[in-house]
Design an enzyme around this catalytic site. Structure first.
Site, PDB file in Angstrom:
ATOM      1  N   CYS A  51       9.294   6.894   1.738  1.00 51.84           N
ATOM      2  CA  CYS A  51      10.368   6.112   1.124  1.00 51.84           C
ATOM      3  C   CYS A  51      10.612   6.537  -0.320  1.00 51.84           C
ATOM      4  O   CYS A  51      11.685   6.279  -0.870  1.00 51.84           O
ATOM      5  CB  CYS A  51      10.057   4.616   1.189  1.00 51.84           C
ATOM      6  SG  CYS A  51       8.525   4.142   0.358  1.00 51.84           S
ATOM      7  N   SER A 108       2.955   8.963  -7.777  1.00 47.52           N
ATOM      8  CA  SER A 108       3.493   7.856  -6.998  1.00 47.52           C
ATOM      9  C   SER A 108       4.107   6.784  -7.888  1.00 47.52           C
ATOM     10  O   SER A 108       3.780   6.678  -9.074  1.00 47.52           O
ATOM     11  CB  SER A 108       2.387   7.224  -6.148  1.00 47.52           C
ATOM     12  OG  SER A 108       1.898   8.141  -5.191  1.00 47.52           O
ATOM     13  N   GLU A 113      -2.100   4.891  -5.947  1.00 45.34           N
ATOM     14  CA  GLU A 113      -2.073   4.311  -4.590  1.00 45.34           C
ATOM     15  C   GLU A 113      -2.590   5.326  -3.574  1.00 45.34           C
ATOM     16  O   GLU A 113      -2.433   6.529  -3.743  1.00 45.34           O
ATOM     17  CB  GLU A 113      -0.664   3.831  -4.245  1.00 45.34           C
ATOM     18  CG  GLU A 113       0.423   4.917  -4.266  1.00 45.34           C
ATOM     19  CD  GLU A 113       0.680   5.508  -2.907  1.00 45.34           C
ATOM     20  OE1 GLU A 113       0.097   5.032  -1.925  1.00 45.34           O
ATOM     21  OE2 GLU A 113       1.485   6.457  -2.829  1.00 45.34           O
ATOM     22  N   GLN A 119      -0.107   9.777   4.355  1.00 44.24           N
ATOM     23  CA  GLN A 119       1.200  10.302   4.737  1.00 44.24           C
ATOM     24  C   GLN A 119       1.228  11.827   4.630  1.00 44.24           C
ATOM     25  O   GLN A 119       1.812  12.505   5.482  1.00 44.24           O
ATOM     26  CB  GLN A 119       2.279   9.671   3.857  1.00 44.24           C
ATOM     27  CG  GLN A 119       2.463   8.177   4.087  1.00 44.24           C
ATOM     28  CD  GLN A 119       3.328   7.520   3.026  1.00 44.24           C
ATOM     29  OE1 GLN A 119       3.307   7.896   1.858  1.00 44.24           O
ATOM     30  NE2 GLN A 119       4.102   6.527   3.427  1.00 44.24           N
ATOM     31  N   GLY A 190       5.968  -0.877  11.703  1.00 40.09           N
ATOM     32  CA  GLY A 190       5.211   0.274  11.227  1.00 40.09           C
ATOM     33  C   GLY A 190       4.140  -0.111  10.231  1.00 40.09           C
ATOM     34  O   GLY A 190       3.833  -1.290  10.022  1.00 40.09           O
ATOM     35  N   GLU A 191       3.579   0.905   9.575  1.00 42.30           N
ATOM     36  CA  GLU A 191       2.458   0.698   8.660  1.00 42.30           C
ATOM     37  C   GLU A 191       2.846  -0.197   7.489  1.00 42.30           C
ATOM     38  O   GLU A 191       2.081  -1.073   7.087  1.00 42.30           O
ATOM     39  CB  GLU A 191       1.972   2.052   8.140  1.00 42.30           C
ATOM     40  CG  GLU A 191       0.776   1.961   7.212  1.00 42.30           C
ATOM     41  CD  GLU A 191       0.318   3.316   6.723  1.00 42.30           C
ATOM     42  OE1 GLU A 191      -0.683   3.363   5.982  1.00 42.30           O
ATOM     43  OE2 GLU A 191       0.967   4.327   7.061  1.00 42.30           O
TER      44      GLU A 191
END
Length: 425
Positions: A51, A108, A113, A119, A190-191
């Site tokens: 994202c 990030s 994080e 990912q 989803g996650e």
């Protein structure tokens, strides 16, 4: 061997532009095949899409930046200039440094994080399974994973961090007097939705529901939280029942439109709705944000909230950067030591793979013989003989092939490799 990276992220490109370059995990094999087919010679490639970023990492005998930029721009439906206005183009050591920083959580939105590492590992795995990951990128990413592990284990980079989903709960707590009195709807399974549901469930809301395209996946997640399951087609008629809506799907088009929200507000007699759109591209139409009784937040809107505690982590950044610097220098040294055509490293990897395949085959054969009750000594003898025959087969075949001059060259090589200087009989 040239290494380069091209990407856009939350720091360089707005959400709607990032949405043009978003790829679901199951789209990556086909997308990588299209990219590699458009660039000659065909490069190694890995595509990371979240994202907050879309990045393509490449390695090839020759640098191919222009074809890479042209392909990505065309894929996103924008001009190369528009893409370059919002993109970063990195080569060699800087490309490696960026990969290491991404894996370590230094690039990030939420500093430190850990989700991005998973990912990135998924993206590398998919590229490997698709046959797009060669020796150079394999080394780059394995080293990035090792550096990320060292950063997390030896610094406090992840301390005091607030995730996107935790930030959503914090914002909801500012709007509603008591989160135990609200009904929460999660769109997707989803996650990210799983994380959001975990955080909201800890506040014991009055009710929770999960709407997902695949009912089975929605039911599995709902069972964990005692939530109701909805079909996506039920959303327009049920939207008004929920005080908070958290959405994150892989849909390429918005699932919740302005009209649906307006009708929901009317049924709610304009009681406020809290909405969080964690999807890229958007799940909720951007116009919804203009409604008076809706508090809509996107991933970019959450940026200020997740920065809480960032100052406490800055001291660890310098330590992390030092670890990354060492990792980059090690990778560049490995690149310098390689055969100009990458043959030595690739050959070593292929030899190890072949030897492991032989070992597994002979072990499987030995286990079958033992299961049949064959004597252990006989099985061990057969295992050793099988491995020896496999190892010598290629050399023996070459010694019997070709003309006299070729056979003599082969004999000298085989003698040096297998007899280790012992006198030949």
């Amino acid at each position: 061997m040239a290494v380069w990276a091209l990407g856009i992220n939350h720091q360089t490109a707005p959400l709607d532009l990032r949405g043009r370059f978003a790829f679901a995990l199951d789209q990556l094999p086909h997308t990588l095949a299209r990219f590699r087919g458009a660039v000659a010679p065909q490069p190694e490639a890995t595509l990371l899409s979240t994202c907050n970023r879309t990045e393509i990492y490449c390695a090839s005998e020759h640098l191919a930046l222009e074809p890479t930029v042209a392909w990505l721009a065309q894929t996103g439906g924008v001009s190369t200039q528009v893409l370059l206005d919002h993109a970063y183009v990195l080569k060699e050591g800087e490309a490696a440094r960026h990969a290491f920083r991404v894996a370590s959580g230094l690039d990030s939105m939420v500093l430190g994080e850990a989700q991005i590492l998973g990912q990135l590992k998924d993206a590398v795995r998919v590229a490997d399974e698709a046959g797009a990951l060669g020796t150079t990128l394999h080394q780059l990413f394995q080293r990035s994973f090792a550096v990320a592990k060292q950063v997390r284990s030896s610094t406090d980079i992840g301390a005091h961090s607030i995730s996107m989903t935790a930030a959503a709960v914090r914002l909801a707590g500012q709007l509603f007097e008591d989160l135990q009195d609200i009904r929460v709807l999660f769109v997707g399974a989803g996650e990210m939705i799983e994380l959001a549901a975990t955080h909201f469930a800890a506040k014991n809301p009055k009710a929770m529901a999960i709407a997902n395209r695949t009912l089975e996946r929605g039911e599995s997640l709902a069972a964990r939280f005692g939530a109701e399951v909805l079909r996506l087609s039920d959303l327009p008629e049920r939207l008004h029942e929920f005080d908070a809506v958290i959405s994150c799907t892989a849909s390429t088009l918005p699932l919740i439109g302005l009209g649906a929200v307006e009708r929901a507000l009317k049924k709610r007699k304009h009681r406020p709705m809290f909405m969080v759109d964690l999807a890229v591209p958007r799940d909720i139409e951007v116009e919804v944000k203009g409604l008076d009784d809706v508090y809509l937040y996107t991933v970019d809107d959450l940026a200020a909230v997740v920065q809480t505690g960032k100052d406490h982590r800055q001291a660890a950044v310098a330590q992390a950067e030092a670890i990354i610097d060492a990792g980059v220098q090690s990778f560049l040294h490995w690149m310098d030591q390689r055969d100009p055509h990458g043959g030595v490293v690739g050959l070593i990897r292929d030899l190890n793979t072949q030897a492991d395949a032989w070992r597994q085959a002979e072990l499987a054969r030995a286990r079958k013989l033992l299961a049949k009750g064959e004597p252990v000594d006989a099985v061990l003898e057969a295992l050793a003989r099988g491995l020896t025959q496999k190892m010598l087969h290629g050399a023996l075949a070459e010694l019997h092939a070709g003309d006299e001059h070729t056979r003599q060259q082969t004999a000298d090589t085989v003698s040096r490799l297998f007899l280790r200087g012992a006198p030949r009989a």
